[in-house]
Write a protein that holds these residues in place. Structure first.
Motif, PDB file in Angstrom:
ATOM      1  N   SER A  76       0.835  -1.211   0.000  1.00  0.00           N
ATOM      2  CA  SER A  76       0.000   0.000   0.000  1.00  0.00           C
ATOM      3  C   SER A  76       0.862   1.251   0.000  1.00  0.00           C
ATOM      4  N   LEU A  77       1.970   1.202   0.740  1.00  0.00           N
ATOM      5  CA  LEU A  77       2.881   2.360   0.765  1.00  0.00           C
ATOM      6  C   LEU A  77       3.552   2.529  -0.592  1.00  0.00           C
ATOM      7  N   ARG A  78       3.997   1.436  -1.193  1.00  0.00           N
ATOM      8  CA  ARG A  78       4.725   1.511  -2.465  1.00  0.00           C
ATOM      9  C   ARG A  78       3.865   2.083  -3.591  1.00  0.00           C
ATOM     10  N   LYS A  79       2.545   1.900  -3.496  1.00  0.00           N
ATOM     11  CA  LYS A  79       1.637   2.440  -4.512  1.00  0.00           C
ATOM     12  C   LYS A  79       1.623   3.968  -4.516  1.00  0.00           C
ATOM     13  N   VAL A  80       1.940   4.579  -3.373  1.00  0.00           N
ATOM     14  CA  VAL A  80       1.897   6.052  -3.281  1.00  0.00           C
ATOM     15  C   VAL A  80       3.285   6.634  -3.028  1.00  0.00           C
ATOM     16  N   LEU A  81       4.331   5.815  -3.228  1.00  0.00           N
ATOM     17  CA  LEU A  81       5.707   6.218  -2.938  1.00  0.00           C
ATOM     18  C   LEU A  81       6.493   6.522  -4.211  1.00  0.00           C
ATOM     19  N   GLY A  82       7.272   7.597  -4.176  1.00  0.00           N
ATOM     20  CA  GLY A  82       8.273   7.870  -5.193  1.00  0.00           C
ATOM     21  C   GLY A  82       9.625   7.936  -4.511  1.00  0.00           C
ATOM     22  N   TYR A  83      10.589   7.142  -4.981  1.00  0.00           N
ATOM     23  CA  TYR A  83      11.876   7.023  -4.278  1.00  0.00           C
ATOM     24  C   TYR A  83      13.036   7.223  -5.245  1.00  0.00           C
ATOM     25  N   LEU A  84      13.929   8.141  -4.898  1.00  0.00           N
ATOM     26  CA  LEU A  84      15.152   8.363  -5.666  1.00  0.00           C
ATOM     27  C   LEU A  84      16.336   8.105  -4.742  1.00  0.00           C
ATOM     28  N   PRO A  85      16.972   6.932  -4.855  1.00  0.00           N
ATOM     29  CA  PRO A  85      18.093   6.602  -3.966  1.00  0.00           C
ATOM     30  C   PRO A  85      19.329   7.428  -4.300  1.00  0.00           C
ATOM     31  N   GLN A  86      20.318   7.337  -3.425  1.00  0.00           N
ATOM     32  CA  GLN A  86      21.556   8.096  -3.604  1.00  0.00           C
ATOM     33  C   GLN A  86      22.247   7.723  -4.911  1.00  0.00           C
ATOM     34  N   GLN A 105      10.870   9.411 -13.244  1.00  0.00           N
ATOM     35  CA  GLN A 105      10.388   8.039 -13.053  1.00  0.00           C
ATOM     36  C   GLN A 105       9.586   7.894 -11.771  1.00  0.00           C
ATOM     37  N   LEU A 106       9.949   8.656 -10.723  1.00  0.00           N
ATOM     38  CA  LEU A 106       9.192   8.492  -9.481  1.00  0.00           C
ATOM     39  C   LEU A 106       7.831   9.193  -9.537  1.00  0.00           C
ATOM     40  N   LEU A 107       7.669  10.140 -10.503  1.00  0.00           N
ATOM     41  CA  LEU A 107       6.396  10.846 -10.633  1.00  0.00           C
ATOM     42  C   LEU A 107       5.345  10.056 -11.424  1.00  0.00           C
ATOM     43  N   LEU A 108       5.764   8.932 -12.029  1.00  0.00           N
ATOM     44  CA  LEU A 108       4.854   8.185 -12.915  1.00  0.00           C
ATOM     45  C   LEU A 108       3.595   7.696 -12.203  1.00  0.00           C
ATOM     46  N   ASN A 109       3.704   7.416 -10.906  1.00  0.00           N
ATOM     47  CA  ASN A 109       2.526   6.891 -10.188  1.00  0.00           C
ATOM     48  C   ASN A 109       1.863   7.960  -9.318  1.00  0.00           C
ATOM     49  N   ASN A 110       2.141   9.255  -9.625  1.00  0.00           N
ATOM     50  CA  ASN A 110       1.528  10.361  -8.883  1.00  0.00           C
ATOM     51  C   ASN A 110       1.685  10.160  -7.369  1.00  0.00           C
ATOM     52  N   PRO A 111       2.931  10.089  -6.880  1.00  0.00           N
ATOM     53  CA  PRO A 111       3.157   9.713  -5.482  1.00  0.00           C
ATOM     54  C   PRO A 111       2.681  10.770  -4.482  1.00  0.00           C
ATOM     55  N   LYS A 112       2.308  10.289  -3.304  1.00  0.00           N
ATOM     56  CA  LYS A 112       1.919  11.170  -2.197  1.00  0.00           C
ATOM     57  C   LYS A 112       3.092  11.368  -1.227  1.00  0.00           C
ATOM     58  N   LEU A 113       4.039  10.424  -1.268  1.00  0.00           N
ATOM     59  CA  LEU A 113       5.256  10.504  -0.454  1.00  0.00           C
ATOM     60  C   LEU A 113       6.455  10.344  -1.379  1.00  0.00           C
ATOM     61  N   ILE A 114       7.348  11.338  -1.373  1.00  0.00           N
ATOM     62  CA  ILE A 114       8.554  11.298  -2.208  1.00  0.00           C
ATOM     63  C   ILE A 114       9.776  11.333  -1.309  1.00  0.00           C
ATOM     64  N   ILE A 115      10.712  10.424  -1.541  1.00  0.00           N
ATOM     65  CA  ILE A 115      11.957  10.362  -0.783  1.00  0.00           C
ATOM     66  C   ILE A 115      13.123  10.516  -1.746  1.00  0.00           C
ATOM     67  N   VAL A 116      13.964  11.509  -1.511  1.00  0.00           N
ATOM     68  CA  VAL A 116      15.160  11.697  -2.334  1.00  0.00           C
ATOM     69  C   VAL A 116      16.379  11.725  -1.416  1.00  0.00           C
ATOM     70  N   ASP A 117      17.351  10.879  -1.711  1.00  0.00           N
ATOM     71  CA  ASP A 117      18.495  10.675  -0.832  1.00  0.00           C
ATOM     72  C   ASP A 117      19.765  11.242  -1.460  1.00  0.00           C
ATOM     73  N   GLU A 118      20.294  12.316  -0.861  1.00  0.00           N
ATOM     74  CA  GLU A 118      21.531  12.975  -1.330  1.00  0.00           C
ATOM     75  C   GLU A 118      21.479  13.260  -2.830  1.00  0.00           C
ATOM     76  N   PRO A 119      20.443  13.924  -3.330  1.00  0.00           N
ATOM     77  CA  PRO A 119      20.266  14.045  -4.781  1.00  0.00           C
ATOM     78  C   PRO A 119      21.193  15.042  -5.461  1.00  0.00           C
ATOM     79  N   THR A 120      21.764  16.000  -4.731  1.00  0.00           N
ATOM     80  CA  THR A 120      22.591  17.019  -5.398  1.00  0.00           C
ATOM     81  C   THR A 120      24.084  16.765  -5.251  1.00  0.00           C
ATOM     82  N   ALA A 121      24.467  15.698  -4.565  1.00  0.00           N
ATOM     83  CA  ALA A 121      25.883  15.385  -4.399  1.00  0.00           C
ATOM     84  C   ALA A 121      26.522  15.140  -5.771  1.00  0.00           C
TER      85      ALA A 121
END
Length: 295
Positions: free
Chosen positions: A72-82, A147-163
């Protein structure tokens, strides 16, 4: 929707306690998670994203019990790992279409529309037919947002994205993130204070797996008004000043002198002048106060 984390703990097999009885509530908007390398930021991000399980504690996102209902969480999650990984020799357009299929968008016209939309949001539409493997670092990060916006996420997590991004790419990336983060919860993990100052309406400082300070950038700097002091010294005088004062930070001038900044309720000495508080000061104060006391 609100993310509520209570008493979260994670210790790895090597004995490192990455998350230490952590509790925090995060609402809608841009939330900056600030901390040095090794503070536990990525461990916390992976746990929230259901990529690893904690030893104890709970995570709720709205009415979703994250630890007991991963899907259920993954359906509304957008995740961009480091590190976003290796890209096949495919165009951005084709790769996003593939990701959209994986996310359950089976209708081809619907996929085409959402792919076009996320390419436009991330300013990649003009280069949609280029191989993602040939993109610059900043373009790859923006593709990660697409790619993380494809499922219209309600929770977005981005980890160290500007490094590792150059200043222009960093600016473009932050603008895209700012635009997509208005109507959902975005957790932005970084060790770069400037990113949080520019982007986030709320923040927390993490170290040793613990929250040291949960505040807003404005409130944090206001709290130390009148308690930050600075002076210019020669490089040779740094060691002596370090013994006399608890220096937060120092930086070189063009003439090779040093500006030092000190946190003190009272003026440290006559040669100091009052300085305008900065978010960097807040960060260094929190880390210094977290240092183990010398026995």
């Amino acid at each position: 929707m609100k993310l509520v984390i209570k008493n979260l703990t994670k210790t790895y097999k090597n004995g490192v306690k990455a998350i230490d009885d952590l509790s925090i509530e995060i609402g809608t908007g841009m939330f900056g998670l600030l901390g040095p390398n090794g503070a536990g930021k990525s461990s916390l991000m992976r746990t929230i994203a259901t990529l690893q399980s904690p030893d104890s504690g709970s995570i709720m996102f709205g009415d979703i019990d994250v630890l007991n209902d991963n899907m259920s969480l993954r359906k509304v999650l957008g995740y961009l790992p480091q590190s976003f990984g290796v890209y096949p020799k495919m165009s951005a357009e084709d790769l996003l279409d593939y990701f959209a299929t994986l996310k359950g968008i089976s209708n081809s016209s619907e996929r085409k529309a959402i792919v076009k939309e996320v390419l436009e949001i991330t300013n990649l539409y003009e280069v949609r037919r280029k191989h993602v493997a040939g993109y610059s670092g900043g373009m790859k990060q923006r593709f990660g947002i697409a790619q993380l916006l494809l499922n219209n996420p309600k929770l977005i997590i981005v980890d160290e994205p500007t490094a590792g991004l150059d200043p222009a790419e960093r600016h473009r990336f932050l603008n895209v993130l700012r635009e997509v983060g208005t109507n959902c919860t975005v957790i932005f993990s970084t060790h770069i204070v400037e990113d949080v100052k520019e982007l986030c309406n709320e923040m927390a400082i993490l170290n040793g797996g613990k929250i040291l300070n949960h505040t807003t950038p404005q409130e944090a700097t206001k709290k130390i008004e009148g308690a930050i002091w600075k002076k210019t010294i020669s490089r040779d005088d740094l060691e002596a000043n370090e013994k006399m004062f608890d220096i937060l930070s120092s930086n070189y001038n063009q003439d090779n002198t040093l500006n030092i900044r000190v946190h003190s309720v009272e003026k440290p000495s006559d040669d100091f002048i009052a300085a305008t508080p900065q978010l960097d000061d807040v960060y260094f104060i929190a880390l210094k106060q977290d240092e183990p006391a010398l026995v």
